[in-house]
Design an enzyme around this catalytic site. Sequence first.
Site, PDB file in Angstrom:
ATOM      1  N   HIS A 127       0.903  -1.099   0.034  1.00 53.35           N
ATOM      2  CA  HIS A 127       0.085   0.147  -0.027  1.00 53.35           C
ATOM      3  C   HIS A 127       1.057   1.136  -0.057  1.00 53.35           C
ATOM      4  CE1 HIS A 127      -3.441   2.348   1.042  1.00 53.35           C
ATOM      5  NE2 HIS A 127      -2.785   3.050   1.632  1.00 53.35           N
ATOM      6  N   SER A 128       0.608   2.052  -0.933  1.00 50.77           N
ATOM      7  CA  SER A 128       1.277   3.353  -0.929  1.00 50.77           C
ATOM      8  C   SER A 128       2.542   3.220  -1.341  1.00 50.77           C
ATOM      9  CB  SER A 128       1.046   4.219   0.079  1.00 50.77           C
ATOM     10  OG  SER A 128       1.363   5.576   0.013  1.00 50.77           O
ATOM     11  N   LEU A 129       3.666   3.564  -0.324  1.00 46.40           N
ATOM     12  CA  LEU A 129       5.118   3.547  -0.525  1.00 46.40           C
ATOM     13  C   LEU A 129       5.457   1.815  -0.608  1.00 46.40           C
ATOM     14  CD1 LEU A 129       8.222   3.803  -0.630  1.00 46.40           C
ATOM     15  CD2 LEU A 129       8.196   3.925   1.832  1.00 46.40           C
ATOM     16  N   SER A 146      -1.709  -0.872  -4.047  1.00 45.65           N
ATOM     17  CA  SER A 146      -2.640  -0.004  -3.592  1.00 45.65           C
ATOM     18  C   SER A 146      -2.209   1.309  -3.319  1.00 45.65           C
ATOM     19  CB  SER A 146      -3.073  -0.758  -2.281  1.00 45.65           C
ATOM     20  OG  SER A 146      -3.970   0.094  -1.709  1.00 45.65           O
TER      21      SER A 146
END
Length: 209
Positions: A51-53, A79
């Site tokens: 998720h994200s990074l 994500s």
Amino acid sequence: LPADVEVCPVQFPGRGTRLMETPFTQLAPLVQALAQALVPLLDKPFALFGHSLGALVGFELARQLRRQSGVQPVRLFVSADRAPQFPHRDRQIHALPEGEFLLEVRRLNGIPGKVLEDVELTQMMLPVLRADLAVYETYVYSTEPPLNCPISAYGGLEDHRVNRGHLEAWRDQTSGSFSLRMFPGDHFFWHTTQGLLLQAISQDLHGEG
């Protein structure tokens, strides 16, 4: 998730039981360390979720595993992150003075306000937050052939940082199938839609999406 799916979370240095370890500040060394730790465990089908990074880390880990040992995940889940070929145009904040940095962290809405009000806890978190943002903000994309594994991209409908176009562009990173699902919520939509997200992951893993 279904009983046939074993969840194996990865804990980076600087967190949890690894709190006293120095966090990574660049992506390449982080991915190399991940690959070294995980390769002995990848003797069965596996998927990667980030998720994200974490989405960027998962993507580069999949490419590192392909280069290093020729293995790939059965599916890559990304994500709330724009496809890696998008240049990073946001203001870099990882090296800002503490006051400005905390203002930007509050604006990102990734940490509960009550946590940021705890001065001692905030001081413990600052080095890790700066390190995470340094990893993300100093990343430079390099062109390689698309992955062979399918990619599932997830995003929040109210995410002002990562829009549908950013997520659609992950399609270019695979020669396999691609799917995109959007959920109610902002950049951290999984806080409020965890059940829906887990259902989507399960369906995509079992080819029901």
